[in-house]
Enzyme design. Structure first.
Site, PDB file in Angstrom:
ATOM      1  N   ASN A 282     -32.951  13.245  -1.239  1.00 46.64           N
ATOM      2  CA  ASN A 282     -33.976  14.141  -0.686  1.00 46.64           C
ATOM      3  C   ASN A 282     -34.809  13.410   0.100  1.00 46.64           C
ATOM      4  O   ASN A 282     -35.433  12.470  -0.132  1.00 46.64           O
ATOM      5  CB  ASN A 282     -35.045  14.471  -2.260  1.00 46.64           C
ATOM      6  CG  ASN A 282     -36.357  15.024  -1.843  1.00 46.64           C
ATOM      7  OD1 ASN A 282     -36.376  15.545  -0.855  1.00 46.64           O
ATOM      8  ND2 ASN A 282     -37.017  15.368  -2.959  1.00 46.64           N
TER       9      ASN A 282
ATOM     10  N   HIS B 138     -33.687  23.440   0.019  1.00 46.50           N
ATOM     11  CA  HIS B 138     -33.987  21.929  -0.035  1.00 46.50           C
ATOM     12  C   HIS B 138     -33.416  21.029  -1.011  1.00 46.50           C
ATOM     13  O   HIS B 138     -32.994  21.460  -2.248  1.00 46.50           O
ATOM     14  CB  HIS B 138     -35.585  22.193  -0.661  1.00 46.50           C
ATOM     15  CG  HIS B 138     -35.896  20.820  -0.848  1.00 46.50           C
ATOM     16  ND1 HIS B 138     -36.134  19.548  -0.202  1.00 46.50           N
ATOM     17  CD2 HIS B 138     -37.019  20.138  -1.862  1.00 46.50           C
ATOM     18  CE1 HIS B 138     -36.605  18.582  -0.511  1.00 46.50           C
ATOM     19  NE2 HIS B 138     -37.124  18.909  -1.729  1.00 46.50           N
TER      20      HIS B 138
ATOM     21  N   CYS C  59     -42.277  18.552   0.781  1.00 44.99           N
ATOM     22  CA  CYS C  59     -40.853  18.981   1.178  1.00 44.99           C
ATOM     23  C   CYS C  59     -41.011  20.546   1.761  1.00 44.99           C
ATOM     24  O   CYS C  59     -40.048  20.618   2.205  1.00 44.99           O
ATOM     25  CB  CYS C  59     -40.043  18.816   0.059  1.00 44.99           C
ATOM     26  SG  CYS C  59     -40.316  17.325  -0.876  1.00 44.99           S
TER      27      CYS C  59
END
Length: 333
Positions: free
Chosen positions: A285, A255, A115
């Protein structure tokens, strides 16, 4: 050495058309919209359908960024793609994008930093430009997490969505640097808490592999404890390097992994709601694509006003994490 300054030229994004809501997931899981949304902040996510994949979304996001940049594909000198679950290991997603946009002179390669991939790509691209090696660099983050989830595990499969984001950076024409500070990190001792094995078949003359399925596994509690300690430290380190304080920042673009983590960062920085970009409710996500998608959507909707200063931050498997303090120029798209 005289380092070349970097301009953030444009931001692009792409997501699948198919939307899966929390209520949809109750058809295959023992869960509810309330259970998911209260723990994560997620209400829905975009999911790849049929043969849709990371390469397709990466190409779409790249084309979106190019269309906003006043550049042509042929102007791109380098393509760096961050992906944890690419459609192909080889040819690389970068090479597929190079072909699709007509970037005939560009080098192209992929990186994996989960990520945090876009921030790692930003550091690499920034270094290339600073050294005078390349002038225009396309950074793409694209992941189709849905293809590698255990859809029987309600604790993890509800968290992820699919999509891609793209950022074009260039050698600055006015001498001003849009990347005021950048800090990336890794701690391999924590790697066991988020994993995805690449499973293959051993030669029939040797012992078979026992790796099992190629699925994402995650220890959410340990990840949470790690992130709430390391992310604020990274952000404050960046602010110090940029000679800035939290009050000097206009926006936080974090994020989009968990709303509780985002709220913790917001409280630590003492930011009002309007300064924090949150779209986890719509996208879930999206891994490395999370930050550029949030940034692109907020710019297009007008939630982010320019010119402004923003903190970008991310964390993920590895464990890897990082943050950046950036200038968002007037009329950036």
């Amino acid at each position: 050495m005289n380092y070349k300054p970097v301009q953030i030229r444009s931001i692009g994004m792409a997501v699948p058309e198919t939307v899966i809501t929390n209520d949809d997931l109750t058809k295959i899981l023992d869960t509810s919209d309330e259970w998911i949304s209260t723990r994560t902040g997620i209400k829905q996510r975009f999911i790849a359908n049929g043969d849709e994949n990371s390469t397709l979304f990466g190409i779409q996001a790249a084309k979106d960024a190019i269309n906003k940049s006043n550049l042509q594909g042929a102007d791109i000198d380098a393509i760096i793609v961050a992906s944890s679950n690419p459609y192909n290991i080889y040819p690389s997603t970068g090479c597929a994008i190079q072909e699709a946009i007509g970037a005939k002179k560009a080098i192209a390669f992929d990186i994996t930093a989960a990520c945090t991939g876009m921030l790692y790509a930003l550091e690499i691209g920034r270094s290339f430009i600073a050294a005078g090696k390349y002038k225009n660099i396309l950074l793409v983050a694209s992941d189709t997490n849905s293809k590698f989830l255990d859809w029987n595990d309600r604790a993890s499969c509800v968290l992820f969505g699919d999509g891609a984001g793209a950022i074009i950076i260039s050698e600055s024409e006015d001498g001003k640097d849009d990347i005021l500070a950048l800090n990336i990190n890794a701690d391999g001792t924590m790697g066991r808490h988020i994993t995805m094995n690449l499973v293959g078949d051993n030669c029939p003359l040797v012992k078979p592999s026992e790796l099992g399925q190629q699925k994402i596994t995650m220890n959410g509690k340990e990840v949470y404890k790690f992130v709430v300690q390391t992310m604020p430290e990274s952000i404050m380190h960046c602010l110090k390097d940029a000679n800035l304080e939290p009050k000097d920042i206009d926006y936080l673009v974090p994020h989009q992994a968990n709303l509780r983590i985002i709220e913790g960062l917001q409280n630590r920085l003492e930011f009002d709601d309007e300064k924090v970009i949150v779209n986890i409710d719509k996208y879930g996500n999206t891994s490395a694509a999370s930050v550029p998608i949030a940034l692109a959507e907020a710019l297009e909707s007008g939630k982010i006003k320019t010119p402004s200063k923003a903190i970008l931050c991310a964390f993920g498997a590895g464990m890897a994490w990082g943050s950046a303090v950036v200038n968002l120029r007037e009329n950036l798209k």
